[in-house]
Design a protein around this motif. Structure first.
Motif, PDB file in Angstrom:
ATOM      1  N   PRO A  39       0.799  -1.228   0.000  1.00 16.98           N
ATOM      2  CA  PRO A  39       0.000   0.000   0.000  1.00 16.98           C
ATOM      3  C   PRO A  39       0.830   1.276   0.000  1.00 16.98           C
ATOM      4  N   ASN A  40       2.115   1.176   0.355  1.00 18.93           N
ATOM      5  CA  ASN A  40       2.894   2.406   0.545  1.00 18.93           C
ATOM      6  C   ASN A  40       4.405   2.231   0.355  1.00 18.93           C
ATOM      7  N   LYS A  41       4.855   1.144  -0.256  1.00 17.32           N
ATOM      8  CA  LYS A  41       6.280   0.849  -0.470  1.00 17.32           C
ATOM      9  C   LYS A  41       7.044   0.562   0.826  1.00 17.32           C
ATOM     10  N   GLU A  42       6.347   0.469   1.947  1.00 18.40           N
ATOM     11  CA  GLU A  42       7.012   0.201   3.221  1.00 18.40           C
ATOM     12  C   GLU A  42       6.690  -1.190   3.757  1.00 18.40           C
ATOM     13  N   THR A  43       5.545  -1.717   3.419  1.00 18.57           N
ATOM     14  CA  THR A  43       5.154  -3.081   3.789  1.00 18.57           C
ATOM     15  C   THR A  43       4.473  -3.719   2.578  1.00 18.57           C
ATOM     16  N   PHE A  44       4.351  -5.043   2.595  1.00 17.22           N
ATOM     17  CA  PHE A  44       3.603  -5.701   1.528  1.00 17.22           C
ATOM     18  C   PHE A  44       3.069  -7.040   2.026  1.00 17.22           C
ATOM     19  N   THR A  45       2.076  -7.564   1.299  1.00 21.50           N
ATOM     20  CA  THR A  45       1.405  -8.810   1.652  1.00 21.50           C
ATOM     21  C   THR A  45       1.213  -9.635   0.392  1.00 21.50           C
ATOM     22  N   CYS A  46       1.366 -10.954   0.510  1.00 18.18           N
ATOM     23  CA  CYS A  46       1.124 -11.875  -0.597  1.00 18.18           C
ATOM     24  C   CYS A  46       0.041 -12.877  -0.198  1.00 18.18           C
ATOM     25  N   TRP A  47      -0.791 -13.252  -1.166  1.00 18.19           N
ATOM     26  CA  TRP A  47      -1.869 -14.208  -0.942  1.00 18.19           C
ATOM     27  C   TRP A  47      -1.710 -15.393  -1.895  1.00 18.19           C
TER      28      TRP A  47
END
Length: 349
Positions: A39-47
């Motif tokens: 969402p902001n280049k600082e964290t990410f999530t994979c599904w």
């Protein structure tokens, strides 16, 4: 003795597998990582999508390593992103580094692995929708009315540092219409729309995207009622312009009629012919060459009659061949020959 033990063990395993197969128990199906989002280049999530469980309880785990490294790591957070997901917090997120990851599915019958997925956080950014969408109908006295809207960027994005650049897009439609009208707003967080249907209730939404990444979801719809007199001022202006134009046209036609000119002559006047300053055109009709040359300013040009006399004298003093030419000339111009004969006799005497 040992051979009997090995044979018994193998037989027991085969019997167990046969029993499991008869009960519909199989190794798990192949999982698939279908989406990664930051969402902001600082964290990410994979599904990921699980495969078939084989009729048995199945455990899933995500492992990864960064490009250029050999040490494997397991997902740090299986909870934040929801079921079948892995969340990477700030301490596990690196920009300009490629993550190589896969999902492992395991049950009592065996294991299966997903295909490897290469992820660069820079190119998986999908921000949250914009917030606080406000829509109003503005009707200033000196200008035509318009629909004004304003919104705020997502809270997780810091635009002040220049780390992020967001672009916005707006869509709206009448409540009962099927198709949306879309407008690109660029980087501004305000927008005006002029052409709307009066008396209609509109739905308005906005979304955003970074310079590298994907469009966010649309914001929740905001409703606005357009007044019935939304374009009355604009119509009045056009009516005034039309009446003024008609009055001007009538004045022009009346002025032309008073002067006695036809409309065609007024619009397409005749093109004047070429003229020579100080030259009388009647001289061409009379056919007098001396007067014509004098009018053109050729005072030193020899008259035509003198030129003919010189030609005759030249023919007279030449040899017999020239005499033959003179006789030919006399045949072609007998009248001139009769006029010149007395002059030649007088010269001979």
């Amino acid at each position: 003795m040992k051979e009997n033990v090995v044979s018994a063990t193998v037989f027991t395993l085969l019997l167990f597998l046969n029993t499991c197969l008869l009960n519909g128990q199989l190794p798990p199906g192949k999982p698939e990582i279908f989406k990664c989002r930051s969402p902001n280049k600082e964290t990410f999530t994979c599904w990921w999508r699980p495969g078939t469980d084989g009729g048995l309880p199945t455990n899933y785990s995500l492992t990864y390593h960064r490009e250029g490294e050999t040490l494997m790591h397991e997902c740090p957070d299986y909870i934040t992103g929801g079921p079948n997901s892995c969340h990477f917090g700030k301490q596990y997120t690196s920009m300009w580094r490629t993550y190589i990851m896969m999902v492992n599915a395991t049950n009592q019958m065996g294991s299966s692995f997903s295909d490897e997925l290469y992820v660069d956080v820079t190119y998986i950014v999908q921000p949250d929708p914009p917030l606080e969408l406000t829509v109003e109908v503005k009707q200033p006295e000196d200008r035509k009315p318009y629909l004004w809207m304003k919104w705020s960027p997502p809270t997780l994005i810091d635009l002040k540092t220049g780390w992020f650049t967001l672009l916005y897009e707006i869509r709206l439609k009448p409540e009962k219409a099927a198709e949306w009208e879309t407008h690109f707003a660029g980087q501004q967080t305000e927008f005006k729309i002029l052409s709307l249907h009066p008396g209609q209730k509109y739905l308005v939404q906005v979304r955003c995207k970074p310079d590298h990444g994907y469009w966010s979801a649309w914001s929740p719809a905001t409703f606005i009622q357009i007044p019935s007199d939304f374009i009355m001022n604009d119509t009045t202006v056009w009516i005034s312009v039309a009446v003024l134009s008609a009055v001007i046209c009538l004045i022009i036609v009346w002025a032309v009629a008073l002067k006695g000119y036809s409309m065609v002559t007024c619009i397409f006047p005749p093109v004047p012919g070429p003229k020579i300053k100080g030259f009388d055109a009647h001289l061409l009709e009379k056919g007098k060459s001396e007067e014509l040359l004098s009018a053109l300013g050729c005072q030193d040009f020899p008259p035509t009659s003198d030129y003919e006399d010189l030609l005759v004298e030249y023919l007279e003093v030449d040899d017999s061949e020239d005499q033959h030419l003179m006789s030919v000339h006399s045949k072609e111009h007998p009248s001139q020959e009769r006029e010149q004969r007395p002059a030649r006799e007088a010269q001979g005497s």
